[in-house]
Design a protein around this motif. Structure first.
Motif, PDB file in Angstrom:
ATOM      1  N   ILE A 145       1.039  -1.126   0.029  1.00 51.70           N
ATOM      2  CA  ILE A 145      -0.021  -0.028  -0.006  1.00 51.70           C
ATOM      3  C   ILE A 145       0.872   1.266  -0.129  1.00 51.70           C
ATOM      4  O   ILE A 145       1.776   1.357   0.923  1.00 51.70           O
ATOM      5  N   ARG A 146       0.667   2.250  -0.881  1.00 53.82           N
ATOM      6  CA  ARG A 146       1.538   3.374  -1.098  1.00 53.82           C
ATOM      7  C   ARG A 146       1.319   4.218   0.038  1.00 53.82           C
ATOM      8  O   ARG A 146       0.309   4.201   0.917  1.00 53.82           O
ATOM      9  N   ASP A 147       2.323   4.689   0.604  1.00 52.05           N
ATOM     10  CA  ASP A 147       2.432   5.736   1.704  1.00 52.05           C
ATOM     11  C   ASP A 147       1.234   6.845   1.701  1.00 52.05           C
ATOM     12  O   ASP A 147       0.562   6.872   2.794  1.00 52.05           O
ATOM     13  N   ARG A 148       0.852   7.290   0.767  1.00 49.06           N
ATOM     14  CA  ARG A 148      -0.231   8.325   0.590  1.00 49.06           C
ATOM     15  C   ARG A 148      -1.344   7.606   1.306  1.00 49.06           C
ATOM     16  O   ARG A 148      -2.277   8.413   1.924  1.00 49.06           O
ATOM     17  N   TRP A 149      -1.702   6.455   0.472  1.00 52.28           N
ATOM     18  CA  TRP A 149      -3.166   5.930   1.076  1.00 52.28           C
ATOM     19  C   TRP A 149      -2.875   5.648   2.439  1.00 52.28           C
ATOM     20  O   TRP A 149      -3.994   5.438   3.152  1.00 52.28           O
ATOM     21  N   LEU A 150      -1.950   4.995   3.155  1.00 52.76           N
ATOM     22  CA  LEU A 150      -1.610   4.746   4.260  1.00 52.76           C
ATOM     23  C   LEU A 150      -1.795   6.166   5.250  1.00 52.76           C
ATOM     24  O   LEU A 150      -2.810   5.695   6.321  1.00 52.76           O
ATOM     25  N   ASN A 153       4.877  17.722   2.317  1.00 52.64           N
ATOM     26  CA  ASN A 153       4.317  18.500   3.206  1.00 52.64           C
ATOM     27  C   ASN A 153       4.136  17.633   4.313  1.00 52.64           C
ATOM     28  O   ASN A 153       3.311  17.552   5.154  1.00 52.64           O
ATOM     29  N   ARG A 154       5.124  16.299   4.263  1.00 53.24           N
ATOM     30  CA  ARG A 154       4.954  15.316   5.323  1.00 53.24           C
ATOM     31  C   ARG A 154       3.521  14.709   5.501  1.00 53.24           C
ATOM     32  O   ARG A 154       3.229  14.166   6.488  1.00 53.24           O
ATOM     33  N   GLY A 155       2.901  14.653   4.394  1.00 50.71           N
ATOM     34  CA  GLY A 155       1.496  13.981   4.165  1.00 50.71           C
ATOM     35  C   GLY A 155       0.547  14.627   4.984  1.00 50.71           C
ATOM     36  O   GLY A 155      -0.656  14.133   5.285  1.00 50.71           O
TER      37      GLY A 155
END
Length: 271
Positions: free
Chosen positions: A34-39, A241-243
Motif C-alpha cells: 500500500i502506497r504511503d499516501r493511502w496509508l 508536506n510530510r503527508g
C-alpha cells in the motif's frame, strides 16, 4: 430479552467489530504493498472516526447521564488504563512502516499492541449498550440501542486500518496472507470480551453510567493522540508536506462520515 440473551447480543456485536480487523488484510490479496499516501489517508480516516465517535457519541451521552465531573474522572481513568497497557509493550513504536527486515519479535509485538488496543474499543461497545434512552433500532427483529448501532459501525470501520497495520509487517515477513487474516482477527478477539465485561459492570452499577462513558471516551482519545496520529505522521514522513494534507483530508472524511452514521441512527431510532 433475558439477561443471558442481552449478554449474547453484546458479545455478538463485539465479535463483529473484532472480526472487522481482518478486512484490513484484503488489499494485500490484490496489491503487493500500500502506497504511503493511502496509508496516511487511512490513518486520518481512523482518527476522524474516533474523534467524532468520542465527542458526539460517548462524551455527549456521558454528559447527559451525569454531568461534567463523572465524565472527566472517567476519562482520566480511561487514559490511565490504556497508558498502563502501553507500558506493557514499552519501547515498541506503533507505526505501520513497510520494512523488509522484520523479525519475529516485531511480528509478535505488532499483534500484541493491537490486541491490547482492542480492549478499550470493546469497552466502548459494551457501554453503548447500557443506555437505551436515545432510542432503539430494529435489525433482524432485534431491538438495539441507537448508540450501540452507531458505535459498532464506527469501530468496525476504524478496525480496518488496524488490521492493515498488522498486515504490513507480517506480509513483509513472508507470511501467508490467510494466516495474516487469522492474526488480524485474533487481535480483535478481546473486543467481545471487553464489551461483555463493560456491559455487566455498567448495568450492575447503574449510578456509574456517566463515569463509564468517560472511561470509554478517554481510552479512545488516548488512542488518537498517542497511537493513530503518530502512525499517520510516520507513514507520511517521505511525502510532500510530510503527508499532512492527506492526513487532514482523511480525518475530515472519517469525522463527517461518522456524523452521518450518528444522524442516521438517531433518525431511525424510536424512543
Amino acid at each position: 430479552m433475558s439477561p443471558l440473551s442481552d449478554l449474547s447480543l453484546v458479545f455478538a456485536v463485539g465479535l463483529v467489530t473484532g472480526l472487522a480487523t481482518g478486512l484490513g488484510v484484503l488489499p494485500f490479496f490484490v496489491l503487493e504493498e500500500i502506497r504511503d499516501r493511502w496509508l496516511v489517508v487511512l490513518w486520518g480516516v481512523a482518527t476522524g472516526i474516533l474523534l467524532s465517535a468520542t465527542a458526539f457519541g460517548l462524551l455527549a451521552e456521558g454528559l447527559a447521564a451525569g454531568g461534567v465531573g463523572p465524565v472527566a474522572l472517567g476519562a482520566l481513568v480511561g487514559i490511565g488504563f490504556v497508558a498502563l497497557a502501553d507500558r506493557a509493550i514499552d519501547g515498541y513504536e506503533f507505526a505501520p512502516n513497510a520494512v523488509s527486515d522484520v523479525d519475529t519479535r516485531t511480528v509478535v509485538l505488532t499483534v500484541a499492541v493491537l490486541t491490547i488496543h482492542s480492549i478499550p474499543e470493546g469497552i466502548a461497545v459494551g457501554v453503548s449498550f447500557a443506555d437505551p434512552t436515545d432510542g432503539v433500532v430494529e435489525i433482524a427483529g432485534l431491538a438495539l440501542p441507537s448508540l450501540a448501532v452507531f458505535m459498532a459501525i464506527a469501530i468496525s470501520i476504524l478496525n480496518v486500518p488496524e488490521g492493515l497495520a498488522i498486515a504490513i509487517p507480517l506480509i513483509a515477513y513472508g507470511m501467508n496472507r490467510w494466516k495474516v487474516v487469522g492474526w488480524a482477527v485474533f487481535s480483535g478477539l478481546p473486543q467481545p470480551v471487553g464489551a461483555v465485561v463493560a456491559y455487566v459492570f455498567v448495568t450492575t452499577f447503574e449510578g456509574l453510567l456517566a463515569l463509564s462513558f468517560g472511561v470509554a471516551a478517554g481510552a479512545l482519545l488516548y488512542l488518537v493522540v498517542v497511537e493513530f496520529l503518530p502512525a499517520g505522521i510516520a507513514a507520511g514522513a517521505d511525502l510532500e508536506n510530510r503527508g499532512r494534507p492527506e492526513l487532514l483530508a482523511g480525518a475530515f472524511v472519517g469525522f463527517v462520515a461518522t456524523l452521518a452514521i450518528i444522524a442516521a441512527a438517531e433518525g431511525i431510532g424510536t424512543v
